[in-house]
Enzyme design. Structure first.
Site: not given
Ligand code: PMP
Length: 376
Positions: A199, A321, A235, A69-70, A179
């Site tokens: 994940h 994070c 890839t 997601a990041t 989330q």
């Molecule tokens: N957005 C939200 C709302 C999250 O909870 C998280 C993970 N803590 C992330 C983004 C980042 O996701 P990823 O670890 O897959 O990069």
């Protein structure tokens, strides 16, 4: 072991792992290769993509696989800004976003974009009037998460889209649904762009996706070869894509039933610990039950978490994070610094059991009273 940090990450489910292993072992070709091994892998990949697009009722071409997601958030926000620099310079985000969104905003600000932070009320709900006022002709994109990662506040995404489009039809709407996915129903048709990650739904780490409506144009952030996707050349990680498709299929089953079960677990915990002196429950009427945030007034959250860990019970401090930092979401909702530096996040899943919660509560009460008495 009692794992109660499901919002940080989830273990990979057995079926998902099996899909991953099978795709790794039996499909060795590069899907970009022309020979039969490549074609075989490409066919597998395409069927996984089709499964995902069917689950969300979207086009296959509207999916881009990312590392999580990041990366999806980066692709959406920076990509939209780069594509629309000639017509605008303004971005709006909520005060309840994941830290990755704020880091992106810092970067965008450093290259000349203007960032506005939309207010929310004391329940965490976006202030719609403030949103309307903040949208201007130069607003390129609004990003508001569907579910906040710390307090679990759920936003009415569809309604937010209507407000945005009424003010400025050209303004894009991105929602970080990381989330929300697998916990509550999500609809990609409510947004222009959406981010999710495997994940968090018992899928592997290292894969997420960006949904982008086919009418929306954003610039790529990386350049390279490979024909499958213009935003993400190279890839494709086919085993991860196959595993992600499997995780999504399993995650979207019985959502309402699972949510009700988690709600009962959440209520049980709240009923037990809310009465303890010095504990504040950071939960609003919009919080989803999977995320239960509390503040401890006398014990440091790290001390408490490590004490629980001695008994193999695993909890989180605000989000994985941003461990140790001031919780921006608690500040945005409660405007209370003390409350915001002492948070613990207990995150539940539909695989959490009542027995685990009973054992957790016994341990919680014992450790809490022991540590509290040491403070006297
Ligand atoms: N957005 C939200 C709302 C999250 O909870 C998280 C993970 N803590 C992330 C983004 C980042 O996701 P990823 O670890 O897959 O990069």
């Amino acid at each position: 072991m009692i794992y109660l940090d499901y919002s940080a990450t989830t273990p990979v489910s057995y079926d998902v792992l099996e899909s991953y292993l099978r795709a790794t072992k039996d499909f060795i070709g590069n899907p970009n290769s022309l020979h039969s091994l490549g074609v075989k892998t490409k066919t597998l990949m395409n069927s996984a993509i089709k499964q995902i697009s069917d689950l969300f009722n979207i086009l296959e071409s509207e999916l881009t696989f990312t590392s999580g997601a990041t990366e999806s958030n980066n692709m959406a926000l920076i990509g939209a800004c780069l594509a629309n620099m000639k017509t605008g310079n303004h971005v709006i985000v909520s005060k309840l976003e994941h830290p990755s969104v704020y880091k992106i905003c810092e970067y965008l600000e450093s290259i000349g974009f203007e960032i506005s932070y939309v207010n929310n009320d004391s329940e965490g709900l976006i202030d719609f009037d403030d949103l309307r006022e903040k949208i201007k002709p130069e607003t390129i994109i609004v990003s508001i998460c569907a579910v906040n990662s710390e307090v679990g506040v759920r936003q009415p995404v569809k309604m937010i889209r209507q407000i945005i489009k009424k003010e400025n039809p050209n303004t894009l709407f991105h929602s970080d649904m990381t989330q929300a996915i697998g916990k509550i129903p999500v609809n990609f048709h409510d947004v222009d762009l959406a981010s999710i990650s495997a994940h968090k739904i018992f899928g592997p780490k290292g894969i997420g996706l960006l949904y982008k409506n086919s009418r929306v144009k954003i610039n790529p952030l990386i350049y390279g070869s490979g024909k499958s996707n213009e935003l993400k050349p190279g890839t494709p990680p086919v085993p991860l894509i196959v595993a992600f498709a499997k995780a999504l299929r399993l995650a979207l089953v019985d959502i309402d039933k699972r949510e009700n079960f988690v709600k009962r677990l959440n209520e049980k915990i709240v009923m037990d610990i809310a009465k303890l002196d010095g504990i504040k429950i950071n939960q609003t009427k919009y919080s989803i039950p999977h995320i239960l945030n509390i503040s401890l007034s006398r014990i440091r959250p790290e001390t408490f978490i490590h004490a629980m860990e001695e008994y193999e019970i695993y909890l989180g401090t605000n989000t994985a994070c941003s461990s140790g930092d001031l919780s921006t979401s608690i500040m945005a909702i409660y405007n209370d610094r003390k409350r915001a530096i002492s948070t613990i996040r207990i995150s539940l899943s539909y695989i959490t059991t009542t027995d685990e919660i009973n054992r957790f509560l016994n341990c919680f009460n014992a450790i809490y009273s022991k540590l509290n008495s040491l403070m006297d």
